[in-house]
Design a protein around this motif. Structure first.
Motif, short mmCIF file in Angstrom:
data_model
loop_
_atom_site.label_atom_id
_atom_site.label_comp_id
_atom_site.label_asym_id
_atom_site.label_seq_id
_atom_site.Cartn_x
_atom_site.Cartn_y
_atom_site.Cartn_z
N THR A 140 0.81 -1.21 0.00
CA THR A 140 0.00 0.00 0.00
C THR A 140 0.84 1.25 0.00
OG1 THR A 140 -0.08 0.02 2.40
CG2 THR A 140 -1.80 -1.17 1.27
N ASP A 141 2.13 1.15 0.10
CA ASP A 141 2.99 2.31 0.26
C ASP A 141 3.79 2.56 -1.00
OD1 ASP A 141 3.59 1.35 3.62
OD2 ASP A 141 2.22 2.87 2.88
N ASP A 142 4.17 3.80 -1.13
CA ASP A 142 5.08 4.17 -2.18
C ASP A 142 6.44 3.57 -1.87
OD1 ASP A 142 6.83 5.44 -3.94
OD2 ASP A 142 5.57 7.23 -4.02
N PRO A 143 7.09 2.87 -2.81
CA PRO A 143 8.34 2.22 -2.48
C PRO A 143 9.46 3.19 -2.22
CG PRO A 143 7.85 2.00 -4.81
CD PRO A 143 6.66 2.59 -4.19
N ARG A 144 9.25 4.46 -2.50
CA ARG A 144 10.30 5.44 -2.27
C ARG A 144 10.17 6.13 -0.93
NH1 ARG A 144 9.21 8.81 -7.58
NH2 ARG A 144 7.15 8.56 -6.68
N THR A 145 9.17 5.72 -0.14
CA THR A 145 8.99 6.31 1.18
C THR A 145 9.54 5.38 2.23
OG1 THR A 145 6.82 5.31 1.37
CG2 THR A 145 6.91 7.53 0.45
N PRO A 146 9.97 5.92 3.41
CA PRO A 146 10.50 5.07 4.46
C PRO A 146 9.46 4.07 4.91
CG PRO A 146 10.99 7.38 4.89
CD PRO A 146 10.04 7.35 3.73
N GLY A 147 9.92 2.84 5.16
CA GLY A 147 9.02 1.81 5.63
C GLY A 147 8.24 1.14 4.53
N ALA A 148 8.45 1.56 3.26
CA ALA A 148 7.72 0.94 2.17
C ALA A 148 8.38 -0.35 1.76
CB ALA A 148 7.65 1.90 0.97
N TRP A 149 7.74 -1.07 0.85
CA TRP A 149 8.30 -2.31 0.37
C TRP A 149 9.50 -2.03 -0.52
CZ3 TRP A 149 5.74 -7.41 0.22
CH2 TRP A 149 4.75 -7.50 1.20
N PRO A 150 10.38 -2.98 -0.75
CA PRO A 150 11.53 -2.76 -1.58
C PRO A 150 11.13 -2.39 -2.99
CG PRO A 150 11.78 -4.77 -0.29
CD PRO A 150 10.38 -4.31 -0.09
N ASP A 151 12.08 -1.75 -3.70
CA ASP A 151 11.80 -1.25 -5.02
C ASP A 151 11.48 -2.34 -6.03
OD1 ASP A 151 12.17 1.32 -4.21
OD2 ASP A 151 14.29 1.40 -4.78
N HIS A 152 11.93 -3.58 -5.77
CA HIS A 152 11.69 -4.62 -6.76
C HIS A 152 10.29 -5.20 -6.67
CE1 HIS A 152 12.95 -6.84 -3.14
NE2 HIS A 152 12.19 -7.82 -3.61
N THR A 203 -6.89 -0.93 -0.70
CA THR A 203 -5.60 -0.26 -0.74
C THR A 203 -5.73 1.15 -1.31
OG1 THR A 203 -4.47 -2.36 -1.02
CG2 THR A 203 -3.26 -0.39 -1.64
N VAL A 204 -6.51 1.28 -2.36
CA VAL A 204 -6.71 2.61 -2.95
C VAL A 204 -7.40 3.54 -1.95
CG1 VAL A 204 -7.92 3.86 -4.78
CG2 VAL A 204 -6.74 1.73 -5.31
N GLU A 205 -8.42 3.01 -1.25
CA GLU A 205 -9.11 3.83 -0.25
C GLU A 205 -8.18 4.22 0.90
OE1 GLU A 205 -12.46 1.59 0.96
OE2 GLU A 205 -13.52 1.78 -0.96
N LEU A 206 -7.33 3.29 1.32
CA LEU A 206 -6.38 3.61 2.39
C LEU A 206 -5.38 4.67 1.95
CD1 LEU A 206 -5.64 0.08 3.90
CD2 LEU A 206 -6.93 1.94 4.95
N ARG A 207 -4.97 4.59 0.69
CA ARG A 207 -4.03 5.59 0.20
C ARG A 207 -4.68 6.97 0.16
NH1 ARG A 207 -2.53 3.09 -4.19
NH2 ARG A 207 -0.80 2.03 -3.17
N LYS A 208 -5.96 7.01 -0.24
CA LYS A 208 -6.67 8.29 -0.23
C LYS A 208 -6.85 8.80 1.21
CE LYS A 208 -9.25 7.44 -4.51
NZ LYS A 208 -10.60 7.25 -5.11
N ALA A 209 -7.20 7.87 2.12
CA ALA A 209 -7.36 8.27 3.52
C ALA A 209 -6.05 8.78 4.10
CB ALA A 209 -7.89 7.10 4.34
N ARG A 210 -4.96 8.14 3.70
CA ARG A 210 -3.65 8.57 4.18
C ARG A 210 -3.34 9.99 3.71
NH1 ARG A 210 1.88 5.22 2.80
NH2 ARG A 210 3.32 6.43 4.09
N ALA A 211 -3.67 10.29 2.45
CA ALA A 211 -3.46 11.65 1.95
C ALA A 211 -4.35 12.65 2.68
CB ALA A 211 -3.73 11.69 0.44
N THR A 212 -5.59 12.24 3.00
CA THR A 212 -6.48 13.14 3.73
C THR A 212 -5.97 13.42 5.13
OG1 THR A 212 -8.37 12.27 2.47
CG2 THR A 212 -8.85 13.44 4.52
N VAL A 213 -5.49 12.39 5.81
CA VAL A 213 -4.93 12.57 7.15
C VAL A 213 -3.72 13.50 7.11
CG1 VAL A 213 -3.76 11.40 9.04
CG2 VAL A 213 -5.80 10.40 8.06
N ALA A 214 -2.88 13.33 6.10
CA ALA A 214 -1.71 14.21 5.97
C ALA A 214 -2.14 15.66 5.76
CB ALA A 214 -0.84 13.74 4.81
#
Length: 400
Positions: free
Chosen positions: A5-17, A182-193
């Protein structure tokens, strides 16, 4: 498919591969990973391809089978890759599913049991693209149609594929639901930010108002005093200018600390500053001695310190008062022990019919600390009363 669910370029995200879940591939590497993942599932096409290559059909049937298989695979891959660009409209998804729902039984019915594997792709497409309720009906219906078609050519193989079609179809229903979640969580994450950023801007606005309002009022007052003293008392005027420089430097430090979020005003320091500000403004001040802050939480002390600063600033700038009394008392209330700050003057209380930005900000600060704020005119002037909870229950006065 993708699995995070995370951007791989953010801390704690999954590896780039690893492919981000529910999002279109943004790099060539992500595109290749998704293509390889989808290609694995094309293994069920080996039977139709082998059937066509085996020469078991006439030339016309082989040509028609090749065209039908190419159309089926093209439509299926279009549906699977829908997240690469702008998602299809529901009508488009239904139209593409209808094409698959026609091609699969027609090819399996006319060309034999080797083509029953196409129903696996139909179940996958239904589970991945349809709403959950619709998919719960579409997947079993796909298995039923496959079994009915298989009765004509190879009932045993059809019976073996029924469970596979149902399991894979419902597995894709879960995957589709996971993608949507996952898409809804990503939108909720942006709203919380966004909400956190708005709250931080509001905090910074309150801090800057409280800091600069007090400091600039004191600078203005001392500047006026220095201007009046300059012709006849240059030494006293020089001292006022030195005070202005000191207040300006302190205001700069306070603003920097407020911006970084590390500043926490202390009540003892604010009492001393109130004595200086009121005396410089020509207001007779009664200020308590060193306060007893035992058991007072830092948030409560900070909120009371802000309240004192705002109250003194209003006395100096707006009230025209000649006398100001500050009291700091411990009281026992129905809600528990509190530390009560009272700032009362004999002035007009300023102009305006409603609470200003300062009182609004103070109310928010005190409410976050579990306290309350009361402000209004009295028979002899204006009074501000701020209360914050403490950890002790002593009812001992510590002020004047």
């Amino acid at each position: 498919m993708s699995t995070t669910t995370d951007d791989p370029r953010t801390p704690g995200a999954w590896p780039d591969h690893q492919m981000p879940f529910g999002r279109a591939p943004r790099t060539r590497r992500e595109l290749l990973a998704k293509a390889l993942w989808i290609a694995v599932w094309l293994v069920f096409l080996s039977s139709p391809v082998h059937d066509l290559a085996g020469g078991h059909h006439t030339a016309g049937a082989t040509l028609a089978g090749c065209l039908g298989l190419a159309a089926f695979v093209g439509v299926y891959l279009t549906l699977v890759f829908r997240n690469m660009g702008r998602p299809f409209a529901p009508r488009t998804v239904l139209a593409l599913l209808a094409v698959l729902a026609v091609l699969a039984p027609v090819l399996a019915f006319t060309l034999g049991s080797a083509w029953l594997g196409l129903f696996v792709y139909l179940a996958v497409a239904c589970g991945a693209t349809l709403p959950v309720r619709a998919a719960y009906w579409a997947v079993p219906a796909t298995a039923a149609v496959m079994y009915l078609v298989g009765l004509r050519s190879d009932e045993q193989e059809a019976r073996g594929l029924v469970i596979l079609v149902v399991l894979i179809g419902f597995a894709m229903v879960g995957v589709g639901q996971l993608v949507r979640t996952t898409v809804e969580l990503r939108k909720a994450r942006a709203t919380v930010a966004q909400l956190a950023a708005n709250e931080e801007r509001l905090r910074l606005a309150r801090d800057l108002h409280d800091l600069l309002g007090h400091s600039l009022s004191l600078i203005t007052l001392k500047s006026e005093l220095a201007g009046r003293m300059l012709p006849d008392h240059p030494d006293k005027a020089a001292r006022q200018v030195a005070d202005i420089e000191q207040v300006s430097r302190q205001a700069l430090v306070d603003v920097r600390e407020a911006v970084t979020g590390y500043r926490r005003p202390r009540l003892a320091a604010e009492l001393a500053g109130a004595q200086v500000a009121l005396t410089a403004a020509g207001v007779v001040a009664e200020v308590p001695a060193e306060p007893d802050l035992a058991g007072v939480p830092e948030d409560a002390e900070s909120a009371l310190a802000w309240a004192l600063r705002e109250a003194v600033t209003n006395v100096v700038r707006h009230s025209g008062a000649g006398r100001c009394v500050i009291r700091l008392l411990r009281r026992q209330t129905l809600d528990g022990p509190v530390l009560e700050l009272s700032v009362e003057d004999d002035g007009s209380g300023g102009s305006g019919n409603g609470p200003g930005n300062g009182l609004t900000g103070l109310t928010e600060r005190l409410e976050k600390a579990g306290g309350s704020l009361e402000a209004g005119r009295t028979r002899h002037g204006f009074r501000l009363l701020a209360r914050a909870p403490t950890a002790t229950a002593a009812d001992v006065g510590s002020g004047a």
